[in-house]
Design an enzyme around this catalytic site. Structure first.
Site, PDB file in Angstrom:
ATOM      1  N   ARG A   1       0.486   4.603  -6.612  1.00  0.00           N
ATOM      2  CA  ARG A   1      -0.990   5.482  -6.983  1.00  0.00           C
ATOM      3  C   ARG A   1      -0.244   6.819  -7.423  1.00  0.00           C
ATOM      4  NH1 ARG A   1      -5.079   3.498  -2.263  1.00  0.00           N
ATOM      5  NH2 ARG A   1      -6.308   2.438  -3.695  1.00  0.00           N
TER       6      ARG A   1
ATOM      7  N   GLY B   1     -12.310  -0.864  -3.779  1.00  0.00           N
ATOM      8  CA  GLY B   1     -13.986  -0.790  -3.877  1.00  0.00           C
ATOM      9  C   GLY B   1     -14.330  -0.178  -4.983  1.00  0.00           C
TER      10      GLY B   1
ATOM     11  N   LYS C   1     -14.223 -14.626   0.234  1.00  0.00           N
ATOM     12  CA  LYS C   1     -15.626 -15.058   0.659  1.00  0.00           C
ATOM     13  C   LYS C   1     -16.622 -14.687  -0.457  1.00  0.00           C
ATOM     14  CE  LYS C   1     -16.807 -13.429   4.795  1.00  0.00           C
ATOM     15  NZ  LYS C   1     -16.716 -12.318   5.857  1.00  0.00           N
TER      16      LYS C   1
ATOM     17  N   GLY D   1      -7.079  -5.303  -4.444  1.00  0.00           N
ATOM     18  CA  GLY D   1      -6.089  -5.131  -3.671  1.00  0.00           C
ATOM     19  C   GLY D   1      -5.097  -6.585  -3.879  1.00  0.00           C
TER      20      GLY D   1
HETATM   21  P1  ADP Z   1      -9.063  -9.064  -3.517  1.00  0.00           P
HETATM   22  O1  ADP Z   1      -8.224  -8.111  -2.717  1.00  0.00           O
HETATM   23  O2  ADP Z   1      -8.195  -9.332  -4.682  1.00  0.00           O
HETATM   24  O3  ADP Z   1     -10.311  -8.540  -4.032  1.00  0.00           O
HETATM   25  P2  ADP Z   1     -10.106 -10.747  -1.576  1.00  0.00           P
HETATM   26  O4  ADP Z   1      -9.573  -9.654  -0.592  1.00  0.00           O
HETATM   27  O5  ADP Z   1     -11.412 -10.939  -1.887  1.00  0.00           O
HETATM   28  O6  ADP Z   1      -9.180 -10.319  -2.671  1.00  0.00           O
HETATM   29  O7  ADP Z   1      -9.499 -11.979  -1.111  1.00  0.00           O
HETATM   30  C1  ADP Z   1      -8.085 -12.108  -0.875  1.00  0.00           C
HETATM   31  C2  ADP Z   1      -7.876 -13.155   0.377  1.00  0.00           C
HETATM   32  O8  ADP Z   1      -8.564 -14.374   0.194  1.00  0.00           O
HETATM   33  C3  ADP Z   1      -6.350 -13.359   0.631  1.00  0.00           C
HETATM   34  O9  ADP Z   1      -6.079 -12.873   1.739  1.00  0.00           O
HETATM   35  C4  ADP Z   1      -6.284 -14.981   0.510  1.00  0.00           C
HETATM   36  O10 ADP Z   1      -5.331 -15.571   1.553  1.00  0.00           O
HETATM   37  C5  ADP Z   1      -7.629 -15.395   0.818  1.00  0.00           C
HETATM   38  N1  ADP Z   1      -8.165 -16.833   0.343  1.00  0.00           N
HETATM   39  C6  ADP Z   1      -8.130 -17.272  -1.050  1.00  0.00           C
HETATM   40  N2  ADP Z   1      -8.319 -18.403  -1.056  1.00  0.00           N
HETATM   41  C7  ADP Z   1      -8.507 -18.919   0.335  1.00  0.00           C
HETATM   42  C8  ADP Z   1      -8.943 -20.220   0.829  1.00  0.00           C
HETATM   43  N3  ADP Z   1      -9.032 -21.204   0.052  1.00  0.00           N
HETATM   44  N4  ADP Z   1      -9.138 -20.139   2.122  1.00  0.00           N
HETATM   45  C9  ADP Z   1      -9.037 -19.021   2.849  1.00  0.00           C
HETATM   46  N5  ADP Z   1      -8.594 -17.753   2.195  1.00  0.00           N
HETATM   47  C10 ADP Z   1      -8.453 -17.731   1.082  1.00  0.00           C
HETATM   48 MG    MG Z   2      -8.766  -7.794  -0.488  1.00  0.00          MG
END
Ligand code: ADP
Ligand code: MG
Length: 394
Positions: A36, A373, A197, A350
């Site tokens: 950053r 966010g 999720k 992230g």
């Molecule tokens: P980002 O930060 O890129 O927006 P998220 O925070 O929404 O992504 O999701 C990332 C998390 O989702 C990771 O920690 C990963 O381990 C988890 N994840 C991905 N696929 C699965 C799965 N099939 N079951 C459980 N957790 C998962």
């Molecule tokens: Mg995340």
């Protein structure tokens, strides 16, 4: 919707009050990731080269409206000085007479870092008196803190009403990479959404379905879509409460003629662990008590084939539990597909960004968003308060 930027201002003998996002992770007292800080360098360099005195402000961590010694910005300023190769001053206060005196003494090209804005309870309240105090520290306000632009705080929004307000170069690049394609994408426009999720990203999926040609779903959230289609997911992460939402999104995609792709095979494991027993199964083959932790190879190949010819690709959310090596292949395949795609490729989020960096492919992606966010809110089609306050280009 194009915003004025620092290139639209004559900076000679003017003071730039710049909101940056120096909210960097500290690990054992040292900055463990300076992405950053580096991301703000083009703006700071531009301003210095064009004769401005540069006054920087940022938040760091969550000091909860009080002074927290370990969240002072002095170490960040020292690091910045090293990157710029020039001295950087700190004064230990965010606003007030001491700050005004320090700013008045600046010469063109000087750089000063104000103290952590969140030490002041008025910051997050977007208090008008703090905004007025900040406005006395510059002639023109520059917002380069894309990562904080979804917050209407005194230093991101309030102060912008009191000074001419323009975007910094990072802010400009983030908006060009994210807001631009969402408004007028070069097609085919493909997005990949994953992560844990569905409930975190309903708004994102809903908004993307209005513009994209194809939406590829992976990660834990794919499980809930598959549940909605009647598959048994064993011990996988699922959100039974979101099955209705998943159905609605599938219907919405069909109604809009968007190709919404779900996995066709899965990597399942008997435990959530790197040394778990694991294998690739078809959708109807998840054994009782096992969990889906990654998309399978057939899915990865199909997604890759959709991504490669796209002219615009935006990716948010890993395809699996990439933190555990046996379940990183799906995420790696998607990262590679973006790296090989000649179109505009953008990654935000992230964990997705961490995955791509871990895989050493970051420099082959056109734009890596510094926002978490803020990126998601843009993908949801929301207007960011820290952007809305910036002057429009005539
Ligand atoms: P980002 O930060 O890129 O927006 P998220 O925070 O929404 O992504 O999701 C990332 C998390 O989702 C990771 O920690 C990963 O381990 C988890 N994840 C991905 N696929 C699965 C799965 N099939 N079951 C459980 N957790 C998962
Ligand atoms: Mg995340």
């Amino acid at each position: 919707m194009a915003k004025q930027t620092i290139r639209d201002i004559d900076w000679r003998d003017r003071r730039a009050l710049v909101r940056v996002d120096f909210n960097v992770p500290f690990d054992g007292g040292t900055i463990s990731d300076d992405t950053r800080i580096r991301a703000a360098l083009p703006t700071i360099r531009y301003l210095r080269e064009h004769g401005a005195a540069v006054v920087l402000m940022s938040h760091l961590g969550r000091p909860k409206n009080t002074v927290v010694e370990r969240l002072r910005l002095a170490p960040v300023a020292a690091h910045l000085a090293g990157l710029l190769g020039t001295p950087v001053q700190t004064i230990g206060v965010t606003s007030g007479p001491l700050a005004e005196a320090a700013v008045a003494a600046l010469a063109p090209g000087d750089v000063l870092v104000l103290e952590n804005t969140r030490f002041d309870a008025r910051e997050e309240a977007n208090d008008a008196t703090l905004a007025a105090e900040l406005a006395r520290l510059g002639d023109v306000f520059v917002n380069d803190a894309f990562g904080a632009a979804h917050r209407a705080h005194a230093s991101t929004a309030g102060v912008a009403h009191l000074l001419p307000a323009v975007a910094g170069l990072l802010m400009e690049a983030e908006l060009a990479a994210l807001a631009g394609p969402l408004e007028a994408p070069e097609r085919p426009f493909v997005t990949i959404i994953g992560g844990a999720k569905i409930s975190d990203k309903i708004g994102v999926i809903e908004h993307l379905l209005q513009t994209v040609d194809a939406l590829l779903i992976g990660g834990g959230m794919a499980n809930t879509f598959l549940l909605a289609q009647g598959y048994a997911l064993g011990a996988s992460l699922v959100e039974p409460d979101a099955v209705g939402v998943a159905r609605r999104l599938l219907d919405l995609a069909a109604a809009r003629g968007v190709a919404l792709h779900l996995p066709s095979d899965l990597v399942v494991a008997d435990r959530f662990a790197a040394d778990a027993a694991s294998r690739v199964v078809p959708l109807d083959g998840v054994p009782d008590g096992w969990m889906a932790l990654d998309i399978g190879p057939a899915t990865a190949a199909a997604y890759t084939a959709t991504i490669l010819p796209a002219r615009t690709v935006i990716w948010n959310g890993p395809m699996g539990v990439f933190e555990l090596a046996p379940f990183a292949a799906g995420t790696r395949a998607i990262a590679r597909a973006l790296a090989d795609c000649p179109g505009l490729t953008v990654i935000g989020g992230g964990d997705s960004v961490a995955a791509v960096e871990q895989m050493g492919l970051a420099d082959r992606i056109r734009h890596i968003s510094t926002g978490g966010g803020a990126t998601l809110e843009l993908l949801e089609g929301k207007t960011l308060p820290g952007v809305a306050v910036l002057a429009e280009r005539p």
